[in-house]
Scaffold this motif. Structure first.
Motif, PDB file in Angstrom:
ATOM      1  N   LEU A  26      27.632   0.018 -16.688  1.00  0.00           N
ATOM      2  CA  LEU A  26      26.659  -0.495 -17.628  1.00  0.00           C
ATOM      3  C   LEU A  26      26.494  -0.489 -19.271  1.00  0.00           C
ATOM      4  O   LEU A  26      25.788  -1.730 -19.601  1.00  0.00           O
ATOM      5  CB  LEU A  26      25.839   1.655 -18.377  1.00  0.00           C
ATOM      6  N   ASP A  27      27.826  -0.913 -19.248  1.00  0.00           N
ATOM      7  CA  ASP A  27      28.322  -1.438 -20.756  1.00  0.00           C
ATOM      8  C   ASP A  27      28.413  -2.524 -20.782  1.00  0.00           C
ATOM      9  O   ASP A  27      28.305  -3.462 -21.872  1.00  0.00           O
ATOM     10  CB  ASP A  27      29.811  -0.716 -21.519  1.00  0.00           C
ATOM     11  N   HIS A  28      28.990  -3.056 -19.602  1.00  0.00           N
ATOM     12  CA  HIS A  28      29.077  -4.564 -19.154  1.00  0.00           C
ATOM     13  C   HIS A  28      28.162  -5.398 -19.668  1.00  0.00           C
ATOM     14  O   HIS A  28      27.912  -6.337 -20.090  1.00  0.00           O
ATOM     15  CB  HIS A  28      30.013  -4.285 -17.527  1.00  0.00           C
ATOM     16  N   LEU A  29      27.408  -4.307 -18.561  1.00  0.00           N
ATOM     17  CA  LEU A  29      25.506  -4.914 -18.389  1.00  0.00           C
ATOM     18  C   LEU A  29      25.095  -5.540 -19.969  1.00  0.00           C
ATOM     19  O   LEU A  29      24.272  -6.031 -20.356  1.00  0.00           O
ATOM     20  CB  LEU A  29      24.592  -4.228 -18.093  1.00  0.00           C
ATOM     21  N   ALA A  30      24.745  -3.876 -20.513  1.00  0.00           N
ATOM     22  CA  ALA A  30      24.642  -3.495 -21.898  1.00  0.00           C
ATOM     23  C   ALA A  30      25.128  -5.649 -23.022  1.00  0.00           C
ATOM     24  O   ALA A  30      24.185  -5.870 -24.027  1.00  0.00           O
ATOM     25  CB  ALA A  30      24.437  -2.549 -22.494  1.00  0.00           C
TER      26      ALA A  30
ATOM     27  N   SER B 297      23.104   6.353 -12.470  1.00  0.00           N
ATOM     28  CA  SER B 297      23.305   4.806 -13.248  1.00  0.00           C
ATOM     29  C   SER B 297      22.668   4.216 -13.024  1.00  0.00           C
ATOM     30  O   SER B 297      22.403   2.709 -13.620  1.00  0.00           O
ATOM     31  CB  SER B 297      25.187   4.035 -13.243  1.00  0.00           C
ATOM     32  N   LEU B 298      21.923   3.966 -11.431  1.00  0.00           N
ATOM     33  CA  LEU B 298      21.039   3.285 -11.164  1.00  0.00           C
ATOM     34  C   LEU B 298      19.888   2.934 -12.229  1.00  0.00           C
ATOM     35  O   LEU B 298      19.152   2.007 -12.133  1.00  0.00           O
ATOM     36  CB  LEU B 298      19.865   3.523  -9.723  1.00  0.00           C
ATOM     37  N   ILE B 299      19.037   4.251 -12.694  1.00  0.00           N
ATOM     38  CA  ILE B 299      17.884   4.476 -13.216  1.00  0.00           C
ATOM     39  C   ILE B 299      18.338   3.173 -14.663  1.00  0.00           C
ATOM     40  O   ILE B 299      17.650   2.770 -15.115  1.00  0.00           O
ATOM     41  CB  ILE B 299      17.300   5.740 -13.439  1.00  0.00           C
ATOM     42  N   HIS B 300      20.026   4.111 -15.383  1.00  0.00           N
ATOM     43  CA  HIS B 300      19.990   3.126 -16.592  1.00  0.00           C
ATOM     44  C   HIS B 300      20.527   2.335 -16.352  1.00  0.00           C
ATOM     45  O   HIS B 300      19.936   1.243 -17.139  1.00  0.00           O
ATOM     46  CB  HIS B 300      21.819   4.475 -16.976  1.00  0.00           C
ATOM     47  N   ALA B 301      20.464   1.678 -15.355  1.00  0.00           N
ATOM     48  CA  ALA B 301      20.773   0.490 -15.037  1.00  0.00           C
ATOM     49  C   ALA B 301      19.739  -0.310 -14.922  1.00  0.00           C
ATOM     50  O   ALA B 301      19.781  -1.876 -15.509  1.00  0.00           O
ATOM     51  CB  ALA B 301      21.809  -0.204 -13.568  1.00  0.00           C
TER      52      ALA B 301
END
Length: 452
Positions: free
Chosen positions: A347-351, A310-314
């Motif tokens: 990740l959804d929240h960040l996007a 998840s870190l790299i995706h973030a």
């Protein structure tokens, strides 16, 4: 269960809402459960036996008759255990995570010790509880990055302190569960764990940066520039940690001894005799349980992969690097299925941030191209290029640990007229089931295209 995030401020990253710790990021602050309670001890004992017996993959070159017999005895003992209920596990996320780890390790031991020409039928004593646990956790019934890295560690020195620690020293942890008990396997997982722990600094920068973007004045632009410069440095440090895996993990041992164990169904290219069809993983008894529809619609079961971090995706989401394709989900998007539910929601929240970083930098540069806006754009581009360099290093590691050993394994197999695995017969694949070279070049090139 669906997490209620309606109260979360979209202009801020409220870590705790999404099971993310401000000190350890996507890894838990406390050591994960190391063993299930007595009711499920039979699972733990089977896992102990598999490791103690040093079971070998069924497609290992030169596999001896004794090794084949030892694997079959273990598989037979697994088939004989009772079907256990998971009801009492459902009250604890920590126990459910351990159950998913144990059951997926057992399943991979079972499948990968089978002869390559044998059908894959996962016995009901583990197929049903694994499907049930996977459903509660909203994870696929297969080994994942969270099983091998996030929830697979303990402290090197036990502590009786009941108070939450203030931080987690990356050098003070070791792996709990391994397939091979080799230092190389441990080093491979711990490399990812160190990246996750160091990456919490990047997550904190994202949170502070989103606050500055919300303010949006000249002082905020200056602060954001400073944050992005720091982010570039941190990503460079993550690259160094990635390359450090070479110090403790031998490429030949990783490829030939460790890696075979966490291949997924989509990396299994052995054919069913007489059919010409790829082997499918059959979960015995699943049809008798109408509520266990846990297999993805496209029947994808990928193995553990760094693409599930998840870190790299973030970092991608925060910097505005888009890997999506028009007609089908990208590999990166598909890998999010294998992340813990709360991390996917993070990740959804960040996007959904209403003021994305990349758009803010573009707007600042076009509306008022002063020195501050130009410095912000330069800092942003430097952060993107730092992530590109991280991916360059990933290609170096993939070449060293997969592509090179795959070609040498193919040469050995050809010399002995032995059937070879997928890497040697078709495009070299990662444990996530994707064409590795194509994938790595694709995400690197998309990163480059994000530069302003």
């Amino acid at each position: 269960m669906v997490l209620d995030t309606s109260h979360a401020n979209l202009n801020a990253l409220e870590f705790e809402v999404f099971g993310v710790d401000s000190r350890t990021g996507f890894m838990p602050l406390r050591p994960p459960v190391g063993r299930l309670p007595a009711l499920w001890e039979v699972w733990e004992e089977l896992l102990d036996d598999a490791r103690h017996e040093h079971l070998q993959p069924g497609d290992k070159l030169g596999l001896s008759v004794a090794e084949m017999a030892r694997s079959e005895r273990w598989r037979n003992s697994l088939r004989q255990i009772p079907l256990l209920l998971i009801d009492d596990l459902e009250t604890s996320q920590e126990l459910l995570r351990r159950a998913h780890l144990v059951l997926s390790f057992l399943m991979h031991f079972y499948i990968h010790t089978l002869p390559p020409d044998s059908p894959v039928v996962i016995p009901q004593p583990i197929s049903i509880p694994l499907l049930q646990v996977a459903k509660v956790l909203d994870l696929p019934p297969v080994i994942t990055f969270s099983d091998t890295v996030l929830y697979n560690w303990c402290l090197t020195v036990s502590s009786s302190d009941t108070n939450p620690p203030k931080s987690l020293n990356p050098d003070a942890i070791r792996c709990q569960t391994l397939f091979t008990d080799t230092p190389d396997e441990s080093a491979f997982y711990l490399c990812s764990a160190r990246i996750e722990l160091h990456g919490v600094r990047a997550l904190n920068i994202m949170r502070s940066s989103m606050d500055e973007i919300f303010v949006g004045d000249a002082l905020a632009v200056a602060r954001l520039t400073t944050y992005l410069i720091s982010l570039s440095t941190i990503i460079g440090e993550l690259k160094s940690l990635l390359l450090d895996v070479r110090k403790e993990c031998d490429p030949e041992i990783y490829y030939n001894v460790v890696r075979p164990w966490f291949r997924g169904e989509d990396s299994d290219t052995y054919l069913v005799p007489g059919s010409g069809q790829k082997r499918r993983w059959i979960f015995e008894g699943a049809r008798d349980y109408t509520d266990l529809n846990m297999l993805p619609p496209d029947r994808e079961l990928s193995g553990a992969s760094a693409g599930q971090s998840s870190l790299i995706h973030a970092l991608d989401v925060f910097l505005g690097i888009n890997h999506e394709r028009p007609n089908s989900p990208s590999f990166m998007k598909r890998m999010q299925r294998y992340m813990p539910r709360q991390h996917r929601q993070f990740l959804d929240h960040l996007a959904k941030n209403p003021r994305p970083l990349r758009e803010f930098v573009m707007s600042a540069s076009s509306m008022d191209p002063n020195d501050g806006a130009l410095a912000l754009k330069e800092a942003y581009n430097h952060a993107v290029m730092s992530l590109k360099e991280f991916r360059d290093s990933h290609m170096i590691i993939a070449t060293l640990y997969i592509m090179g050993p795959a070609r040498r394994a193919a040469a050995r197999a050809e010399a002995t007229h032995t059937q070879v695995t997928d890497d040697a017969t078709v495009g070299i694949t990662g444990t996530g089931g994707t064409d590795l070279v194509q994938f790595l070049k694709g995400v690197r090139n998309q990163t480059i295209r994000t530069v302003l």
